[in-house]
Design a protein around this motif. Structure first.
Motif, PDB file in Angstrom:
ATOM      1  N   PRO A 330      38.551   2.560  20.611  1.00 48.47           N
ATOM      2  CA  PRO A 330      37.502   2.110  21.577  1.00 48.47           C
ATOM      3  C   PRO A 330      37.010   3.286  22.034  1.00 48.47           C
ATOM      4  CG  PRO A 330      39.529   1.394  22.698  1.00 48.47           C
ATOM      5  CD  PRO A 330      39.948   1.659  21.202  1.00 48.47           C
ATOM      6  N   VAL A 332      34.522   5.112  25.226  1.00 50.15           N
ATOM      7  CA  VAL A 332      33.867   4.994  26.883  1.00 50.15           C
ATOM      8  C   VAL A 332      33.189   6.192  26.764  1.00 50.15           C
ATOM      9  CG1 VAL A 332      34.190   5.058  29.173  1.00 50.15           C
ATOM     10  CG2 VAL A 332      35.565   3.574  27.694  1.00 50.15           C
ATOM     11  N   GLU A 354      28.695   1.686  19.729  1.00 51.07           N
ATOM     12  CA  GLU A 354      29.221   0.781  20.531  1.00 51.07           C
ATOM     13  C   GLU A 354      30.389   0.774  21.383  1.00 51.07           C
ATOM     14  OE1 GLU A 354      30.252  -1.675  16.930  1.00 51.07           O
ATOM     15  OE2 GLU A 354      28.268  -1.426  16.123  1.00 51.07           O
ATOM     16  N   ARG A 356      32.716   0.685  24.559  1.00 50.79           N
ATOM     17  CA  ARG A 356      33.666   0.000  25.317  1.00 50.79           C
ATOM     18  C   ARG A 356      32.789  -0.107  26.722  1.00 50.79           C
ATOM     19  NH1 ARG A 356      40.080  -0.117  26.318  1.00 50.79           N
ATOM     20  NH2 ARG A 356      39.593  -1.205  24.341  1.00 50.79           N
ATOM     21  N   ALA A 357      32.380   0.869  27.319  1.00 48.62           N
ATOM     22  CA  ALA A 357      31.678   0.972  28.576  1.00 48.62           C
ATOM     23  C   ALA A 357      31.100   2.375  28.711  1.00 48.62           C
ATOM     24  CB  ALA A 357      32.590   0.939  29.680  1.00 48.62           C
ATOM     25  N   GLY A 383      27.051  -3.270  30.449  1.00 53.40           N
ATOM     26  CA  GLY A 383      28.114  -2.577  30.116  1.00 53.40           C
ATOM     27  C   GLY A 383      28.142  -1.233  30.850  1.00 53.40           C
ATOM     28  N   ALA A 401      38.852   3.392  29.212  1.00 49.56           N
ATOM     29  CA  ALA A 401      39.472   3.358  27.798  1.00 49.56           C
ATOM     30  C   ALA A 401      40.783   3.026  27.509  1.00 49.56           C
ATOM     31  CB  ALA A 401      39.179   4.987  27.567  1.00 49.56           C
ATOM     32  N   GLY A 405      42.390   4.400  24.230  1.00 47.80           N
ATOM     33  CA  GLY A 405      40.900   4.842  23.883  1.00 47.80           C
ATOM     34  C   GLY A 405      40.475   6.453  23.706  1.00 47.80           C
TER      35      GLY A 405
END
Length: 421
Positions: A330, A332, A354, A356-357, A383, A401, A405
């Motif tokens: 993921p 961030v 895409e 995660r945040a 998000g 993360a 992440g």
């Protein structure tokens, strides 16, 4: 008793107080300042480097090659990341605060004379004069990065023998034009009669560069034509590449900067070194391997990437590479953007990650040019959250993360400079 020497803080206030972000297009004041300086014997030699993206890393590669060849080098990156003194570098080391202050004090009378006739110079016009006055007695070759555009940029009063145009895309449309072709006219303005020009431009931009080179009688080496390059990514370890050009051929050159676009930038630097007549195989290999360019897809471990990409074209390159380096982990994003940038296309590129945040923030050093983080978060949508100061934004992103992440900091060189360890 003479006037006390300026402190560094006083010298910096003098430079930036002339209008830190002021832009006055035209070369008259720059030319007056430079012509009043005592030029070194034989004139100044090196390369003037313009382009939308990649001019910084190309400059770093070229400077490192020239230094590996035993030459004393001048490098003038813009903007700085951590300290203003980074803008004047001798042999890849920023000028000291004391030398910066002394150079300002020495050039003040000249600036006063020019100002009385032509009005006060901008920060960039003054800085060019300061850099040259301090560097001229100390350097063999100049590697000068154009600030914005080219034709009317203050650096264009210099004829260093080699002109490099890395590429052309949309950026600074308010000043340079609203099409790639119009912007290319500004970039190609650095090409002077008798120069050897090296370019990675394509499409409409390449046609403009070709026309300018033919108009002024400049020999032109084009990436994909006279210069051929092929590279292989080593992931987190950089790239290895081959390059061929007029009178040179290299295999398995190693570079540490991340990104599949870096072999092209390095190839332009190799060509520029040969165009200047300063390349040897040992210098090329050692220089490229040693080259570093902080804040441009720079890795800190395998869980933090920091990149100064601040336009859609730059992010269009960075995003796929971040996805590849993340390898399914993921992501961030910590995002800061200047108010004059193309926000929507930049966000469209970043959304391809895409993430995660997204944590939006602003660099204190950018002042009023930074987009307020709450407005940036609103533009992103679901998000996104805002956080100040930037250090807290990075801390929050690491938290989001998690242990598995990857955090990407991007959108502004001011933000990058504030967050670089």
């Amino acid at each position: 008793m003479g006037r006390p020497r300026l402190t560094y803080e006083e010298a910096l206030a003098y430079v930036t107080g002339l209008g830190r972000f002021g832009i006055k297009l035209g070369l008259e004041r720059s030319r007056a300042i430079v012509e009043a300086l005592p030029a070194p014997p034989g004139g100044r030699r090196g390369a003037l480097i313009a382009g939308t993206n990649g001019k910084g890393s190309t400059s770093a590669y070229l400077e490192s090659i020239l230094r590996a060849a035993g030459l004393h080098t001048a490098l003038t990156p813009s903007p700085h990341l951590k300290a203003y003194t980074e803008r004047i570098q001798l042999d890849a080391r920023p000028v000291s605060e004391a030398d910066f202050a002394a150079a300002i004090e020495a050039i003040e009378p000249l600036i006063a004379r020019v100002s009385s006739r032509m009005g006060p110079p901008t920060e960039f016009e003054l800085l060019l004069g300061v850099a040259l006055s301090w560097l001229d007695p100390r350097v063999d070759r100049y590697v000068i990065e154009v600030g914005m555009g080219g034709r009317l940029d203050s650096t264009n009063v210099l004829d260093l023998g080699v002109a490099v145009i890395t590429n052309v895309d949309l950026d600074h449309q308010r000043y340079l034009g609203d099409t790639v072709a119009r912007i290319a006219v500004e970039k190609a303005g650095i090409i002077k009669p008798g120069n050897l020009t090296v370019t990675g431009a394509t499409g409409d931009a390449l046609r403009v560069v070709e026309e300018r080179a033919a108009e002024v009688g400049s020999t032109l080496w084009r990436l994909g034509e006279e210069i051929q390059v092929s590279g292989r990514s080593l992931g987190w370890d950089g790239s290895v590449f081959d390059v061929d050009g007029p009178g040179f051929s290299y295999r398995d050159l190693r570079i540490c900067l991340l990104g599949p676009w870096q072999p092209a930038n390095a190839a332009l630097a190799v060509a520029a070194a040969h165009a200047a007549g300063d390349a040897t195989e040992e210098a090329v290999r050692r220089g490229l391997a040693a080259a570093r360019w902080p804040g441009r897809l720079q890795a800190f471990g395998r869980d933090l990437l920091i990149d100064g990409g601040h336009n859609p074209a730059g992010l269009r390159l960075v995003v796929p590479e971040v996805r590849r380096l993340a390898a399914g982990r993921p992501v961030v994003v910590v995002l800061g953007v200047m108010v004059d940038k193309q926000l929507e296309p930049m966000l469209a590129e970043l959304k391809k990650l895409e993430p995660r945040a997204v944590v939006t923030t602003a660099a204190a050093s950018a002042g009023g040019r930074a987009m307020p983080p709450d407005l940036l978060a609103e533009a992103w949508g679901a998000g996104a959250e805002s956080e100040l100061p930037a250090s807290m934004a990075l801390e929050r992103a690491r938290e989001l993360a998690g242990a598995d992440g990857l955090v990407l900091v991007c959108g502004s060189l001011y933000l990058v400079g504030e967050l670089l360890p």
